[in-house]
Write a protein that holds these residues in place. Structure first.
Motif, PDB file in Angstrom:
ATOM      1  N   LYS A  58       0.853  -1.191   0.000  1.00 14.50           N
ATOM      2  CA  LYS A  58       0.000   0.000   0.000  1.00 14.50           C
ATOM      3  C   LYS A  58       0.884   1.235   0.000  1.00 14.50           C
ATOM      4  CE  LYS A  58      -3.596  -2.451   2.581  1.00 14.50           C
ATOM      5  NZ  LYS A  58      -2.851  -3.729   2.576  1.00 14.50           N
ATOM      6  N   ALA A  59       0.648   2.119  -0.956  1.00 10.96           N
ATOM      7  CA  ALA A  59       1.493   3.309  -1.072  1.00 10.96           C
ATOM      8  C   ALA A  59       0.720   4.446  -1.719  1.00 10.96           C
ATOM      9  CB  ALA A  59       2.741   2.995  -1.891  1.00 10.96           C
ATOM     10  N   LYS A  60       0.718   5.594  -1.049  1.00 12.58           N
ATOM     11  CA  LYS A  60       0.166   6.798  -1.664  1.00 12.58           C
ATOM     12  C   LYS A  60       1.174   7.404  -2.632  1.00 12.58           C
ATOM     13  CE  LYS A  60      -3.018   8.001   2.067  1.00 12.58           C
ATOM     14  NZ  LYS A  60      -3.427   9.033   3.071  1.00 12.58           N
ATOM     15  N   THR A  61       2.473   7.222  -2.316  1.00 14.66           N
ATOM     16  CA  THR A  61       3.522   7.648  -3.235  1.00 14.66           C
ATOM     17  C   THR A  61       4.586   6.561  -3.309  1.00 14.66           C
ATOM     18  OG1 THR A  61       4.868   8.755  -1.535  1.00 14.66           O
ATOM     19  CG2 THR A  61       3.192  10.086  -2.662  1.00 14.66           C
ATOM     20  N   PHE A  62       5.354   6.594  -4.403  1.00 11.01           N
ATOM     21  CA  PHE A  62       6.389   5.587  -4.672  1.00 11.01           C
ATOM     22  C   PHE A  62       7.551   6.291  -5.342  1.00 11.01           C
ATOM     23  CE2 PHE A  62       8.376   2.612  -7.628  1.00 11.01           C
ATOM     24  CZ  PHE A  62       8.496   1.440  -6.896  1.00 11.01           C
ATOM     25  N   ASP A  63       8.761   6.028  -4.868  1.00 11.64           N
ATOM     26  CA  ASP A  63       9.962   6.624  -5.467  1.00 11.64           C
ATOM     27  C   ASP A  63      11.043   5.560  -5.491  1.00 11.64           C
ATOM     28  OD1 ASP A  63      11.911   8.259  -6.472  1.00 11.64           O
ATOM     29  OD2 ASP A  63      12.029   9.585  -4.730  1.00 11.64           O
ATOM     30  N   ALA A  64      11.514   5.187  -6.689  1.00 12.84           N
ATOM     31  CA  ALA A  64      12.467   4.080  -6.785  1.00 12.84           C
ATOM     32  C   ALA A  64      13.518   4.341  -7.859  1.00 12.84           C
ATOM     33  CB  ALA A  64      11.733   2.784  -7.092  1.00 12.84           C
ATOM     34  N   LYS A  65      14.692   3.742  -7.645  1.00 10.12           N
ATOM     35  CA  LYS A  65      15.733   3.664  -8.646  1.00 10.12           C
ATOM     36  C   LYS A  65      15.864   2.210  -9.068  1.00 10.12           C
ATOM     37  CE  LYS A  65      18.422   7.529  -6.747  1.00 10.12           C
ATOM     38  NZ  LYS A  65      19.723   7.944  -6.157  1.00 10.12           N
ATOM     39  N   TYR A 210      12.471 -10.598  -2.415  1.00  6.11           N
ATOM     40  CA  TYR A 210      11.602  -9.832  -1.529  1.00  6.11           C
ATOM     41  C   TYR A 210      12.405  -9.296  -0.351  1.00  6.11           C
ATOM     42  CZ  TYR A 210       7.088 -10.855  -3.703  1.00  6.11           C
ATOM     43  OH  TYR A 210       6.017 -10.910  -4.554  1.00  6.11           O
ATOM     44  N   ASN A 211      12.122  -8.054   0.007  1.00 11.46           N
ATOM     45  CA  ASN A 211      12.773  -7.443   1.149  1.00 11.46           C
ATOM     46  C   ASN A 211      11.889  -6.311   1.670  1.00 11.46           C
ATOM     47  OD1 ASN A 211      14.753  -6.899   3.094  1.00 11.46           O
ATOM     48  ND2 ASN A 211      16.415  -7.168   1.592  1.00 11.46           N
ATOM     49  N   ALA A 212      12.225  -5.798   2.842  1.00 12.69           N
ATOM     50  CA  ALA A 212      11.412  -4.754   3.456  1.00 12.69           C
ATOM     51  C   ALA A 212      11.718  -3.393   2.850  1.00 12.69           C
ATOM     52  CB  ALA A 212      11.645  -4.722   4.960  1.00 12.69           C
ATOM     53  N   THR A 213      10.690  -2.574   2.695  1.00 13.85           N
ATOM     54  CA  THR A 213      10.857  -1.197   2.243  1.00 13.85           C
ATOM     55  C   THR A 213      11.132  -0.309   3.459  1.00 13.85           C
ATOM     56  OG1 THR A 213       8.488  -0.738   2.471  1.00 13.85           O
ATOM     57  CG2 THR A 213       9.250  -1.578   0.345  1.00 13.85           C
ATOM     58  N   ASN A 214      11.250   0.996   3.220  1.00 15.25           N
ATOM     59  CA  ASN A 214      11.509   1.943   4.308  1.00 15.25           C
ATOM     60  C   ASN A 214      10.401   1.930   5.358  1.00 15.25           C
ATOM     61  OD1 ASN A 214       9.957   3.172   2.056  1.00 15.25           O
ATOM     62  ND2 ASN A 214       9.868   4.969   3.393  1.00 15.25           N
ATOM     63  N   ASP A 215       9.171   1.570   4.970  1.00 15.19           N
ATOM     64  CA  ASP A 215       8.077   1.511   5.945  1.00 15.19           C
ATOM     65  C   ASP A 215       7.681   0.065   6.277  1.00 15.19           C
ATOM     66  OD1 ASP A 215       6.898   0.848   3.565  1.00 15.19           O
ATOM     67  OD2 ASP A 215       5.246   2.271   3.724  1.00 15.19           O
ATOM     68  N   GLU A 245      11.418   3.756  -1.911  1.00 14.37           N
ATOM     69  CA  GLU A 245      10.844   4.472  -0.781  1.00 14.37           C
ATOM     70  C   GLU A 245       9.355   4.664  -1.025  1.00 14.37           C
ATOM     71  OE1 GLU A 245      13.882   7.299   1.393  1.00 14.37           O
ATOM     72  OE2 GLU A 245      13.648   7.923  -0.692  1.00 14.37           O
ATOM     73  N   LEU A 246       8.561   4.291  -0.035  1.00 14.97           N
ATOM     74  CA  LEU A 246       7.117   4.412  -0.121  1.00 14.97           C
ATOM     75  C   LEU A 246       6.626   5.503   0.822  1.00 14.97           C
ATOM     76  CD1 LEU A 246       6.114   0.630  -0.058  1.00 14.97           C
ATOM     77  CD2 LEU A 246       6.737   2.035  -2.022  1.00 14.97           C
ATOM     78  N   ASN A 247       5.565   6.179   0.384  1.00 15.83           N
ATOM     79  CA  ASN A 247       4.887   7.173   1.218  1.00 15.83           C
ATOM     80  C   ASN A 247       5.827   8.282   1.695  1.00 15.83           C
ATOM     81  OD1 ASN A 247       2.321   5.725   1.160  1.00 15.83           O
ATOM     82  ND2 ASN A 247       3.333   4.218   2.466  1.00 15.83           N
ATOM     83  N   VAL A 248       6.622   8.787   0.749  1.00  9.55           N
ATOM     84  CA  VAL A 248       7.500   9.927   1.012  1.00  9.55           C
ATOM     85  C   VAL A 248       7.138  11.040   0.018  1.00  9.55           C
ATOM     86  CG1 VAL A 248       9.377   8.485   1.881  1.00  9.55           C
ATOM     87  CG2 VAL A 248       9.286   9.058  -0.555  1.00  9.55           C
ATOM     88  N   PRO A 249       7.477  12.296   0.327  1.00  3.10           N
ATOM     89  CA  PRO A 249       7.183  13.376  -0.622  1.00  3.10           C
ATOM     90  C   PRO A 249       7.909  13.153  -1.947  1.00  3.10           C
ATOM     91  CG  PRO A 249       7.707  14.257   1.548  1.00  3.10           C
ATOM     92  CD  PRO A 249       8.041  12.793   1.590  1.00  3.10           C
ATOM     93  N   ILE A 250       7.214  13.409  -3.052  1.00  3.72           N
ATOM     94  CA  ILE A 250       7.817  13.255  -4.375  1.00  3.72           C
ATOM     95  C   ILE A 250       7.427  14.431  -5.262  1.00  3.72           C
ATOM     96  CG2 ILE A 250       7.805  10.731  -4.281  1.00  3.72           C
ATOM     97  CD1 ILE A 250       5.370  10.836  -6.207  1.00  3.72           C
ATOM     98  N   SER A 251       8.156  14.579  -6.347  1.00  2.00           N
ATOM     99  CA  SER A 251       7.778  15.506  -7.415  1.00  2.00           C
ATOM    100  C   SER A 251       7.901  14.757  -8.727  1.00  2.00           C
ATOM    101  CB  SER A 251       8.687  16.741  -7.410  1.00  2.00           C
ATOM    102  OG  SER A 251      10.030  16.373  -7.683  1.00  2.00           O
TER     103      SER A 251
END
Length: 264
Positions: A58-65, A210-215, A245-251
């Motif tokens: 579950k993620a309102k925002t998503f930021d990945a490399k 599979y591994n844990a995200t920041n949250d 990174e999930l649920n962090v500010p993004i642009s």
């Protein structure tokens, strides 16, 4: 790199963006079917599907490399990507090679925009245009499910069996076949197969590492796509996420420079 080489390089990357979009658009056409919240007569398979729904990322925002390897009948390329998404709103992707951004894409509910930074060109497509060109419907919400690695095509029609440490789900009907392999313990999606025999179209997706995200959510950091269809030919895409990174500010900046020419 001369102008001709620039053009070939850019076209390859822009085509890669287009095919990646087609993969996401085309094979996200089956909407998940929510199970009724108050159904007291759920089968064991329906209960399993409901449990899978509750385990989704579950993620309102998503930021990945990510590192991307792309192989088709005509192109074999690799590069780096930055992928961002805002739930229910947009998906933003940049592709880079040798430290330089070569392409940028923005997907919204009704359009796809692509910047070609080498040739100073940009394109704008409706989702319906790509859908008609590749005979595949598009759906932003399902694209986001694919990015998050969540099961899709969930429905009441599944049959389920157990084999070793996996649940095997299958749904065969309406000219389409969907099969999933799910870990019995953690309910992680490990493999999804989608087949349209009549249209000679297939997708095989493996989810690994599979591994844990920041949250602390469970996320598949390695995706392996194999797609085969009349429209795309055989295409293999490996996506290795290196940072998520999930649920962090993004642009999601997408300014089109004045010098850029619009092309069809």
């Amino acid at each position: 790199m001369n102008k001709r080489q620039n053009a070939i390089f850019s076209i390859s990357w822009i085509n890669s963006v287009a095919v990646l979009l087609v993969l996401l658009l085309g094979f996200s056409c089956g909407a998940s079917k929510k199970l009724g919240n108050k159904d007291a007569n759920l089968s064991s398979t329906e209960l399993l599907v409901r449990r899978m729904e509750t385990k989704q990322v579950k993620a309102k925002t998503f930021d990945a490399k990510a590192k991307i390897d792309f192989r088709s009948q005509d192109i074999s390329m690799s590069g780096n990507a930055r992928i961002r998404m805002q739930k229910d709103s947009a998906v933003w992707v940049t592709l880079s090679k040798l430290g330089f951004e070569v392409a940028r894409a923005l997907i919204t509910a009704d359009s796809v925009r692509i910047l070609d930074r080498i040739n100073n060109e940009y394109s704008v497509y409706g989702l319906d245009h790509l859908s008609k060109e590749y005979q595949l419907p598009g759906n932003l919400l399902m694209i986001q499910q694919v990015i998050l690695g969540n099961p899709f095509f969930l429905s009441r029609r599944f049959n389920s069996t157990t084999e070793g440490d996996r649940y095997l789900l299958s749904d065969v009907g309406s000219g389409k076949e969907v099969k999933m392999s799910i870990e019995t313990s953690a309910l992680r999606l490990r493999n999804l197969q989608y087949l349209e025999p009549g249209a000679t179209r297939s997708l095989n997706l493996d989810l690994e590492e599979y591994n844990a995200t920041n949250d602390k959510q469970d996320f598949s950091y390695l995706r392996k796509f194999v797609v085969d269809s009349r429209e795309t030919g055989k295409v293999e895409v490996n996506i290795q996420f290196t940072q998520v990174e999930l649920n962090v500010p993004i642009s999601m900046p997408f300014d089109i420079p004045q010098r850029f020419k619009r092309v069809k």
